[in-house]
Design a protein around this motif. Structure first.
Motif, PDB file in Angstrom:
ATOM      1  N   LEU A   1     -10.517 -12.448   8.588  1.00 32.40           N
ATOM      2  CA  LEU A   1     -10.034 -13.018   9.840  1.00 32.40           C
ATOM      3  C   LEU A   1      -8.961 -14.029   9.493  1.00 32.40           C
ATOM      4  CD1 LEU A   1     -13.509 -13.682  11.448  1.00 32.40           C
ATOM      5  CD2 LEU A   1     -11.864 -11.973  12.204  1.00 32.40           C
TER       6      LEU A   1
ATOM      7  N   TYR B   1      -1.114 -19.921  14.267  1.00 33.61           N
ATOM      8  CA  TYR B   1      -0.550 -20.911  15.185  1.00 33.61           C
ATOM      9  C   TYR B   1       0.909 -20.571  15.481  1.00 33.61           C
ATOM     10  CZ  TYR B   1      -4.545 -23.925  14.220  1.00 33.61           C
ATOM     11  OH  TYR B   1      -5.809 -24.440  14.109  1.00 33.61           O
TER      12      TYR B   1
ATOM     13  N   VAL C   1       2.449 -18.991  12.213  1.00 32.76           N
ATOM     14  CA  VAL C   1       2.061 -19.335  10.850  1.00 32.76           C
ATOM     15  C   VAL C   1       0.574 -19.087  10.686  1.00 32.76           C
ATOM     16  CG1 VAL C   1       1.665 -21.306   9.335  1.00 32.76           C
ATOM     17  CG2 VAL C   1       3.883 -21.004  10.407  1.00 32.76           C
ATOM     18  N   VAL C   2       0.211 -18.437   9.588  1.00 33.38           N
ATOM     19  CA  VAL C   2      -1.210 -18.234   9.293  1.00 33.38           C
ATOM     20  C   VAL C   2      -1.722 -19.488   8.619  1.00 33.38           C
ATOM     21  CG1 VAL C   2      -2.897 -16.853   8.061  1.00 33.38           C
ATOM     22  CG2 VAL C   2      -0.845 -15.776   8.975  1.00 33.38           C
ATOM     23  N   LYS C   3      -2.664 -20.153   9.281  1.00 33.43           N
ATOM     24  CA  LYS C   3      -3.148 -21.408   8.706  1.00 33.43           C
ATOM     25  C   LYS C   3      -4.426 -21.224   7.907  1.00 33.43           C
ATOM     26  CE  LYS C   3      -1.517 -25.517  11.072  1.00 33.43           C
ATOM     27  NZ  LYS C   3      -1.953 -26.692  11.831  1.00 33.43           N
ATOM     28  N   ARG C   4      -5.196 -20.225   8.284  1.00 30.04           N
ATOM     29  CA  ARG C   4      -6.505 -20.106   7.650  1.00 30.04           C
ATOM     30  C   ARG C   4      -6.850 -18.636   7.535  1.00 30.04           C
ATOM     31  NH1 ARG C   4     -11.697 -21.566   9.357  1.00 30.04           N
ATOM     32  NH2 ARG C   4     -11.068 -21.329  11.518  1.00 30.04           N
ATOM     33  N   VAL C   5      -7.372 -18.245   6.387  1.00 29.93           N
ATOM     34  CA  VAL C   5      -7.856 -16.880   6.213  1.00 29.93           C
ATOM     35  C   VAL C   5      -9.294 -16.968   5.730  1.00 29.93           C
ATOM     36  CG1 VAL C   5      -7.525 -14.703   4.998  1.00 29.93           C
ATOM     37  CG2 VAL C   5      -5.545 -16.082   5.598  1.00 29.93           C
ATOM     38  N   PHE C   6     -10.180 -16.248   6.372  1.00 30.53           N
ATOM     39  CA  PHE C   6     -11.584 -16.346   5.987  1.00 30.53           C
ATOM     40  C   PHE C   6     -12.309 -15.031   6.239  1.00 30.53           C
ATOM     41  CE2 PHE C   6     -13.073 -16.985  10.401  1.00 30.53           C
ATOM     42  CZ  PHE C   6     -11.877 -17.355  11.002  1.00 30.53           C
TER      43      PHE C   6
ATOM     44  N   THR D   1      -6.497 -17.282  11.233  1.00 30.85           N
ATOM     45  CA  THR D   1      -6.192 -18.124  12.385  1.00 30.85           C
ATOM     46  C   THR D   1      -4.700 -18.435  12.364  1.00 30.85           C
ATOM     47  OG1 THR D   1      -8.401 -19.027  12.299  1.00 30.85           O
ATOM     48  CG2 THR D   1      -6.783 -20.249  13.590  1.00 30.85           C
TER      49      THR D   1
END
Lengths: 370, 283
Positions: free
Chosen positions: A175, A179, B231-236, A177
């Motif tokens: 996944l 912005y 912008v992709v800030k977090r990938v999990f 996230t």
């Protein structure tokens, strides 16, 4: 076609996000949350209500208003869409009512929606990731030169008021996230059934802001010359079915799809399949369930001979009860199913159908309680 | 007739693994393929060319290794392949990708022949956004025809095209004009096996490689990370479900007994289903 390359975010991306500049001044007066109300052939697509539910939550967190955007021809169906937007808790509705919005066409809808955005300046704009919504969202975002995050599964507002849009990537393995930093509005699409259907209320029609569309029919190149309905019998409204039965490679042969259909018919459900069956040409693409197919949220989902690869899982996780039938006790589907049966779907499906027939026969269901 | 087909090289998603500790995609050893949806776009383009004459140019943006995907496209019978590759493109989101591709398509028009149709697949299997096709159409001011199931007719002299477009609950018949951009649905056509001649030609062909400047891109700030509003800030990794499935005991039982037990278990989990199924089903 090409899209964002998401592994771990490249170092430069982190750097940029980390040293986030202030929003440019001309975007600072962009406020409020908008939901595009999808109206086609007189009906509002239920995904619009699901988005109003999400939009309400985001607007409340931001302390702003929630607006529905209705584009349609003059008449009852458009008026009903306006009323429904309020019933699903919009604070106001922007309305463009023109005969040339009778059928969806990219040109007229893109112009109507971008004109509205440029005039009234929302900070967030949500659309359903339907064929219509995806067609429209890409054009609007490109016209406005703003960010668009497609097929989100989670939407939230950060401490600084920016939209955090989470979506699966690499077929659901990860996944991410995303912005939209220095542009407005922040646009996102969400697939039908990904978000919960909110409660409908009796909220009366409130403030409606009408806007003009300066466009002539002659300016629109594409004409709709016909519509071929899928019809009642083949109406694959799979995404909204309460009961779904789906098959995978474990069914072994295309002929065995009949076993699936028999069970579906017996329990009043719809049927679908995992991606490999579409690739084999056994079933039509709009019956595919998973990341590249449909998202479902049924009360009961029975997966027969489906191993449960992550791209399938993404599409079925919202089901209330997942039953998995697979010969391999280590199949990943048993990691997220509620009830598992290690069995060969081909021999098990007829038995299951028979048991259901017996138990669901009128007068019999009282005996089930024990 | 000149047709441009945009394709993308993607990791074969069926074979992707996520590193359990770092939560990053382990690309090593994962084979790359042409995005499966793009093959339907390519096939449709080749069919149109075979019927109306002309040329098919295949375009991709990617790292140098994406050349493989283009060579594969040539084996199916495409006439020309162009690789758009430049480190300035790294980290492009859909807006920056559609900018670079649309500039390259304009340059293809200048260098060879103005395209009558641009094809893309309906989406990729790695990004899944379905937004780059519409982005290209908007930037090139082309008529946009997405989710096309069938091209019913093309009249080159009248510059007219009729297509069937999939929409919710049915299919729209649309009459439009060339030039246009079409995103093709999957499963719409049988993908040909390339001929031996094409395979030989593909092996010998030179893949045209363009960097940003060669593609006619002057404003590099519209490319790559800098040109990407998102912008992709977090990938999990997705959170695993805490509980595994409750298994119905299947040892030494007849299949009907197992089925009985399953149905009982379903109704224990969701008692309301008893009533709903009996009223909905045709049992």
């Amino acid at each position: 076609m090409g899209t964002r390359k998401t592994k771990a975010p490249p170092p430069a991306a982190l750097g940029r996000a980390g040293t986030e500049k202030d929003l440019p001044d001309h975007f600072k007066n962009y406020r409020h949350v908008w939901v595009f109300i999808e109206l086609e052939r007189g009906e509002v697509h239920p995904v619009s209500f699901e988005l109003l539910g999400e939009g309400r939550r985001l607007a409340d967190q931001l302390g702003v208003q929630l607006a529905g955007v209705v584009l349609g021809p003059p008449g009852d169906s458009t008026r009903r869409a306006v009323a429904e937007a309020f019933a699903y808790d919009a604070d106001l509705v922007y309305l463009v009512e023109k005969p040339l919005l009778t059928d969806y066409r990219n040109e007229s809808f893109t112009k109507a929606l971008t004109d509205l955005v440029n005039t009234y300046k929302p900070e967030i704009l949500l659309l359903g990731a339907t064929t219509l919504g995806r067609d429209l969202a890409g054009s609007v975002a490109t016209t406005l030169l703003t960010g668009l995050t497609a097929d989100c599964t989670g939407l939230d507002v950060d401490a600084d008021g920016s939209l955090a849009a989470t979506r699966p990537t690499f077929g659901g393995s990860l996944l991410c996230t995303i912005y939209t930093l220095n542009c407005r509005p922040q646009m996102a699409t969400v697939r039908p059934r990904v978000m919960r259907m909110p409660q409908r209320s009796n909220k009366p029609i409130g403030r409606v802001i009408r806007h003009d569309l300066r466009m002539l029919e002659d300016e629109i190149v594409t004409k709709v010359v016909g519509f071929l309905s899928d019809g009642q019998s083949e109406n694959a409204n799979l995404a909204y079915a309460d009961v779904v039965v789906a098959g995978g490679l474990g069914l072994g042969a295309a002929d065995n799809l009949q076993l699936l259909k028999n069970l579906a018919q017996t329990i009043g459900g719809d049927y679908g399949c995992s991606r490999p069956l579409v690739q084999k040409g056994w079933m039509a693409a709009d019956r595919q369930i998973g990341q590249t197919g449909k998202t479902i949220r049924p009360k009961l989902y029975i997966a027969a001979g489906i191993s449960g690869a992550v791209q399938h899982r993404v599409g079925v996780e919202g089901a209330d009860l997942i039953v998995a039938i697979n010969t391999d006790p280590n199949a990943p589907i048993f990691d997220f199913a509620n009830i598992g049966v290690v069995a060969d779907a081909v021999s098990f499906l007829p038995a299951l159908t028979e048991v259901f027939i017996r138990r669901l026969a009128p007068g019999n269901h009282i005996r089930l309680v024990n | 007739m000149h047709i441009v087909v945009c394709i993308k090289q993607v990791p074969d998603s069926a074979q992707i693994r996520v590193h359990p500790v770092t939560n990053t995609i382990m690309r090593q050893g994962v084979p790359t393929i042409i995005n499966p949806y793009d093959l339907f776009a390519l096939e449709e383009a080749l069919k149109v060319r075979d019927h109306h004459g002309g040329e098919v140019t295949v375009l991709t943006m990617g790292p140098p290794m994406a050349e493989e995907a283009l060579r594969k496209a040539l084996t199916y019978g495409a006439d020309r392949a162009i690789l758009l590759t430049d480190r300035h493109f790294a980290g492009s989101d859909t807006l920056a990708t559609s900018f670079a591709l649309s500039q390259a398509i304009s340059q293809i028009g200048n260098s060879f022949d103005t395209p009558d149709i641009v094809f893309t697949g309906k989406q990729t299997i790695d990004g899944d956004t379905a937004q780059v096709g519409p982005g290209i159409a908007k930037r090139l001011n082309l008529v946009q025809l997405t989710y096309v199931a069938k091209i019913t007719s093309i009249d080159l002299s009248a510059r007219a095209i009729t297509v069937e477009r999939r929409s919710e609950g049915g299919t729209h018949v649309l009459k439009s004009e060339l030039p246009c951009l079409i995103t093709m649905l999957e499963g719409t056509t049988v993908i040909r096996r390339g001929s031996l001649d094409d395979a030989l030609r593909a092996a010998r062909s030179e893949i045209v490689k363009w960097n940003a400047a060669e593609a006619g891109i002057e404003d590099i700030t519209k490319c790559g990370l800098r040109g990407s509003p998102t912008v992709v800030k977090r990938v999990f990794a997705p959170t695993p479900r805490e509980q595994k499935a409750v298994q119905i005991d299947t040892t030494e039982k007849r299949v009907h007994d197992i089925a009985n037990e399953l149905v009982a278990s379903i109704f224990t989990h969701q008692p309301a289903l008893q009533h709903e199924l009996s009223s909905a089903g045709s049992a």
